[in-house]
Scaffold this motif. Structure first.
Motif, PDB file in Angstrom:
ATOM      1  N   MET A  98     -12.678 -33.277 -33.875  1.00 30.12           N
ATOM      2  CA  MET A  98     -11.787 -32.713 -34.893  1.00 30.12           C
ATOM      3  C   MET A  98     -10.787 -31.755 -34.264  1.00 30.12           C
ATOM      4  SD  MET A  98     -12.573 -34.154 -37.669  1.00 30.12           S
ATOM      5  CE  MET A  98     -11.685 -33.113 -38.824  1.00 30.12           C
ATOM      6  N   GLY A  99     -11.164 -31.146 -33.167  1.00 29.13           N
ATOM      7  CA  GLY A  99     -10.269 -30.219 -32.500  1.00 29.13           C
ATOM      8  C   GLY A  99     -10.953 -29.594 -31.297  1.00 29.13           C
ATOM      9  N   PHE A 100     -10.257 -28.674 -30.649  1.00 26.17           N
ATOM     10  CA  PHE A 100     -10.790 -28.007 -29.474  1.00 26.17           C
ATOM     11  C   PHE A 100     -10.688 -26.499 -29.656  1.00 26.17           C
ATOM     12  CE2 PHE A 100      -9.185 -32.103 -27.988  1.00 26.17           C
ATOM     13  CZ  PHE A 100     -10.275 -32.598 -27.304  1.00 26.17           C
ATOM     14  N   ILE A 101     -11.580 -25.776 -29.018  1.00 21.49           N
ATOM     15  CA  ILE A 101     -11.534 -24.314 -29.004  1.00 21.49           C
ATOM     16  C   ILE A 101     -11.000 -23.873 -27.648  1.00 21.49           C
ATOM     17  CG2 ILE A 101     -12.877 -22.191 -29.165  1.00 21.49           C
ATOM     18  CD1 ILE A 101     -14.897 -23.756 -30.871  1.00 21.49           C
ATOM     19  N   LEU A 102      -9.815 -23.267 -27.664  1.00 22.14           N
ATOM     20  CA  LEU A 102      -9.177 -22.809 -26.433  1.00 22.14           C
ATOM     21  C   LEU A 102      -9.673 -21.401 -26.111  1.00 22.14           C
ATOM     22  CD1 LEU A 102      -5.545 -24.045 -27.195  1.00 22.14           C
ATOM     23  CD2 LEU A 102      -7.219 -25.151 -25.718  1.00 22.14           C
ATOM     24  N   THR A 132       6.921 -25.564 -26.043  1.00 20.08           N
ATOM     25  CA  THR A 132       5.737 -26.386 -26.273  1.00 20.08           C
ATOM     26  C   THR A 132       4.448 -25.583 -26.107  1.00 20.08           C
ATOM     27  OG1 THR A 132       6.898 -28.353 -25.470  1.00 20.08           O
ATOM     28  CG2 THR A 132       4.505 -28.470 -25.504  1.00 20.08           C
ATOM     29  N   THR A 133       4.476 -24.576 -25.252  1.00 19.47           N
ATOM     30  CA  THR A 133       3.243 -23.880 -24.885  1.00 19.47           C
ATOM     31  C   THR A 133       3.124 -22.475 -25.450  1.00 19.47           C
ATOM     32  OG1 THR A 133       4.285 -23.063 -22.843  1.00 19.47           O
ATOM     33  CG2 THR A 133       3.098 -25.162 -22.721  1.00 19.47           C
ATOM     34  N   VAL A 134       4.206 -21.694 -25.423  1.00 22.98           N
ATOM     35  CA  VAL A 134       4.114 -20.262 -25.713  1.00 22.98           C
ATOM     36  C   VAL A 134       3.744 -19.934 -27.161  1.00 22.98           C
ATOM     37  CG1 VAL A 134       5.434 -18.104 -25.807  1.00 22.98           C
ATOM     38  CG2 VAL A 134       5.562 -19.561 -23.783  1.00 22.98           C
ATOM     39  N   PRO A 135       4.333 -20.578 -28.190  1.00 23.27           N
ATOM     40  CA  PRO A 135       3.957 -20.201 -29.564  1.00 23.27           C
ATOM     41  C   PRO A 135       2.456 -20.295 -29.829  1.00 23.27           C
ATOM     42  CG  PRO A 135       5.944 -21.524 -29.593  1.00 23.27           C
ATOM     43  CD  PRO A 135       5.447 -21.550 -28.183  1.00 23.27           C
ATOM     44  N   HIS A 136       1.818 -21.377 -29.382  1.00 22.14           N
ATOM     45  CA  HIS A 136       0.373 -21.490 -29.598  1.00 22.14           C
ATOM     46  C   HIS A 136      -0.386 -20.509 -28.702  1.00 22.14           C
ATOM     47  CE1 HIS A 136      -3.651 -23.196 -30.006  1.00 22.14           C
ATOM     48  NE2 HIS A 136      -3.204 -23.714 -31.135  1.00 22.14           N
ATOM     49  N   PRO A 191      -8.634 -13.995 -33.523  1.00 23.56           N
ATOM     50  CA  PRO A 191      -9.875 -14.681 -33.142  1.00 23.56           C
ATOM     51  C   PRO A 191      -9.787 -16.199 -33.249  1.00 23.56           C
ATOM     52  CG  PRO A 191     -10.074 -13.733 -35.339  1.00 23.56           C
ATOM     53  CD  PRO A 191      -8.765 -13.271 -34.792  1.00 23.56           C
ATOM     54  N   GLY A 192      -8.796 -16.710 -33.994  1.00 22.71           N
ATOM     55  CA  GLY A 192      -8.680 -18.163 -34.159  1.00 22.71           C
ATOM     56  C   GLY A 192      -8.172 -18.839 -32.895  1.00 22.71           C
ATOM     57  N   LYS A 193      -9.042 -19.552 -32.216  1.00 23.87           N
ATOM     58  CA  LYS A 193      -8.678 -20.183 -30.946  1.00 23.87           C
ATOM     59  C   LYS A 193      -8.615 -21.713 -31.053  1.00 23.87           C
ATOM     60  CE  LYS A 193      -9.338 -16.075 -29.023  1.00 23.87           C
ATOM     61  NZ  LYS A 193      -8.229 -15.211 -28.582  1.00 23.87           N
ATOM     62  N   ILE A 194      -8.648 -22.228 -32.279  1.00 25.50           N
ATOM     63  CA  ILE A 194      -8.768 -23.673 -32.462  1.00 25.50           C
ATOM     64  C   ILE A 194      -7.396 -24.340 -32.425  1.00 25.50           C
ATOM     65  CG2 ILE A 194      -9.489 -25.487 -34.071  1.00 25.50           C
ATOM     66  CD1 ILE A 194     -11.613 -23.593 -35.113  1.00 25.50           C
ATOM     67  N   HIS A 222     -16.769 -28.774 -27.248  1.00 22.01           N
ATOM     68  CA  HIS A 222     -15.308 -28.833 -27.291  1.00 22.01           C
ATOM     69  C   HIS A 222     -14.640 -27.513 -26.924  1.00 22.01           C
ATOM     70  CE1 HIS A 222     -15.799 -32.356 -30.351  1.00 22.01           C
ATOM     71  NE2 HIS A 222     -15.947 -32.754 -29.095  1.00 22.01           N
ATOM     72  N   HIS A 223     -15.250 -26.773 -26.022  1.00 19.37           N
ATOM     73  CA  HIS A 223     -14.683 -25.509 -25.559  1.00 19.37           C
ATOM     74  C   HIS A 223     -13.834 -25.774 -24.311  1.00 19.37           C
ATOM     75  CE1 HIS A 223     -17.906 -22.741 -27.566  1.00 19.37           C
ATOM     76  NE2 HIS A 223     -17.215 -23.457 -28.424  1.00 19.37           N
ATOM     77  N   LEU A 224     -12.527 -25.595 -24.446  1.00 17.01           N
ATOM     78  CA  LEU A 224     -11.620 -25.755 -23.309  1.00 17.01           C
ATOM     79  C   LEU A 224     -11.412 -24.399 -22.646  1.00 17.01           C
ATOM     80  CD1 LEU A 224      -8.748 -28.162 -24.457  1.00 17.01           C
ATOM     81  CD2 LEU A 224     -10.410 -28.563 -22.655  1.00 17.01           C
ATOM     82  N   ASP A 225     -11.734 -24.287 -21.386  1.00 18.18           N
ATOM     83  CA  ASP A 225     -11.570 -23.024 -20.670  1.00 18.18           C
ATOM     84  C   ASP A 225     -10.124 -22.887 -20.198  1.00 18.18           C
ATOM     85  OD1 ASP A 225     -12.166 -20.604 -19.540  1.00 18.18           O
ATOM     86  OD2 ASP A 225     -12.978 -21.461 -17.687  1.00 18.18           O
ATOM     87  N   ASP A 226      -9.228 -22.804 -21.174  1.00 16.81           N
ATOM     88  CA  ASP A 226      -7.792 -22.716 -20.909  1.00 16.81           C
ATOM     89  C   ASP A 226      -7.137 -22.238 -22.190  1.00 16.81           C
ATOM     90  OD1 ASP A 226      -5.299 -22.969 -19.676  1.00 16.81           O
ATOM     91  OD2 ASP A 226      -5.807 -24.879 -18.742  1.00 16.81           O
ATOM     92  N   PHE A 227      -5.823 -21.954 -22.139  1.00 15.61           N
ATOM     93  CA  PHE A 227      -5.117 -21.626 -23.373  1.00 15.61           C
ATOM     94  C   PHE A 227      -4.121 -22.713 -23.737  1.00 15.61           C
ATOM     95  CE2 PHE A 227      -3.490 -19.130 -19.779  1.00 15.61           C
ATOM     96  CZ  PHE A 227      -2.215 -19.648 -19.655  1.00 15.61           C
ATOM     97  N   LEU A 228      -4.196 -23.852 -23.026  1.00  7.43           N
ATOM     98  CA  LEU A 228      -3.374 -25.018 -23.313  1.00  7.43           C
ATOM     99  C   LEU A 228      -4.237 -26.269 -23.223  1.00  7.43           C
ATOM    100  CD1 LEU A 228      -0.305 -24.275 -21.006  1.00  7.43           C
ATOM    101  CD2 LEU A 228      -0.460 -23.805 -23.444  1.00  7.43           C
TER     102      LEU A 228
END
Length: 308
Positions: A8-12, A74-78, A86-89, A170-176
């Motif tokens: 459903m999604g990923f947690i950054l 593409t990257t900075v707003p998110h 706290p919302g990292k999804i 689904h935990h991505l160890d990144d912010f992108l």
């Protein structure tokens, strides 16, 4: 455990392990993003309105600025949303779109830097034939090749990446949403995806860097033959600026993408990613153009024209 169905999604995770750093980075990124928009937009505007900048070099520079604007947007707003609360999804669809854009724009910039090195090579090593070789239509073809290369990279890499068996957390160890981070998220065999990523990284980082260094080897030889001291100094300044941008960009991208599962890439990938998504797009116009005399004169002329 793996999830064979689409998530459903990923947690950054980003920099969530340093919560006090997140708020500081939030304001730093806002300031840098504002400067990126202003500086790169200025380069594009000046290249369009000032006839003195109607040259292949500034045509390619304006394309690089446009790439940097697209890349950061593409990257900075998110990233800011991730740092603020706290919302990292990120949704699966949002991750796929971001992944497509990053691959396309990143690969396009890798090729564009080679094109710019070729332009400097022709200008310095074959000055008498420069206007014949680097005519308007040929410049457009080179830019088109760069964009097509980025599109092909995105189309070929995305299907393999999205078929990976992602772990259920689904935990991505990144912010992108990047290919290396998604590869590290898998709980199964990633040999095919890693191999394809490594080949792509070599084609879009190591090979271009080799071509650029080769061209500047010839340029270094030609500089010794330039009789005019001012001409030699101008050529050295332009070329050194280009090389600085090249090493900053390839030097941060290559460690992350060439071998995504190695310990070094896994440990420092977030810092490298932060550098080539936020810092490099800001430094490009500052190093390349805004300290260039032609650009300074064009900017002053534009400001005088706009003043009452």
């Amino acid at each position: 455990m793996t999830n064979e169905s689409f998530p459903m999604g990923f947690i950054l995770l980003g920099f969530s392990e340093w919560p006090h750093l997140e708020m500081v980075l939030f304001w730093i990124v806002i300031i840098l993003y504002t400067m990126i928009i202003l500086s790169n937009s200025t380069i594009i505007l000046l290249s369009c309105v000032d006839p003195r900048l109607y040259t292949p070099m500034y045509f390619f520079l304006s394309n690089l600025s446009f790439l940097d604007l697209c890349f950061t947007t593409t990257t900075v707003p998110h990233m800011l949303s991730n740092l603020w609360g706290p919302g990292k999804i990120i949704t699966y669809t949002g991750c796929v779109i971001q992944l497509c854009m990053l691959l396309c724009l990143g690969a396009t910039e890798c090729v564009m830097l080679v094109v710019m090195a070729f332009d400097r090579y022709v200008a310095i090593c074959q000055p008498l034939h420069y206007t014949i070789i680097m005519h308007h239509q040929f410049c457009w073809k080179l830019v088109l090749i760069a964009w097509l290369s980025g599109l092909i990279e995105s189309v070929t890499q995305i299907p393999v990446t999205l078929q990976l068996p992602f772990c259920t957390h689904h935990h991505l160890d990144d912010f992108l949403c990047e290919v290396p981070a998604l590869i590290r998220l898998t709980c199964g065999d990633t040999f095919a995806s890693e191999w394809q990523m490594t080949v792509s990284a070599v084609l879009f980082t190591i090979v271009p860097l080799g071509l650029i260094l080769t061209s500047y080897g010839y340029i270094a030889q030609a500089l010794g033959e330039i009789q005019s001291k001012d001409g030699r100094q101008k050529a050295i300044t332009t070329c050194s600026s280009h090389l600085m941008v090249v090493f900053m960009f390839y030097g941060t991208v290559a460690p992350v993408y060439t071998y995504p599962k190695n310990h070094f890439a896994a440990k420092y990938s977030k810092f490298f990613t932060f550098f080539y998504t936020v810092v490099t797009p800001l430094l490009n116009p500052l190093i390349y153009s805004l300290r260039n005399k032609d650009v300074k004169d064009a900017l002053l002329q534009l400001l005088k024209r706009g003043s009452p």
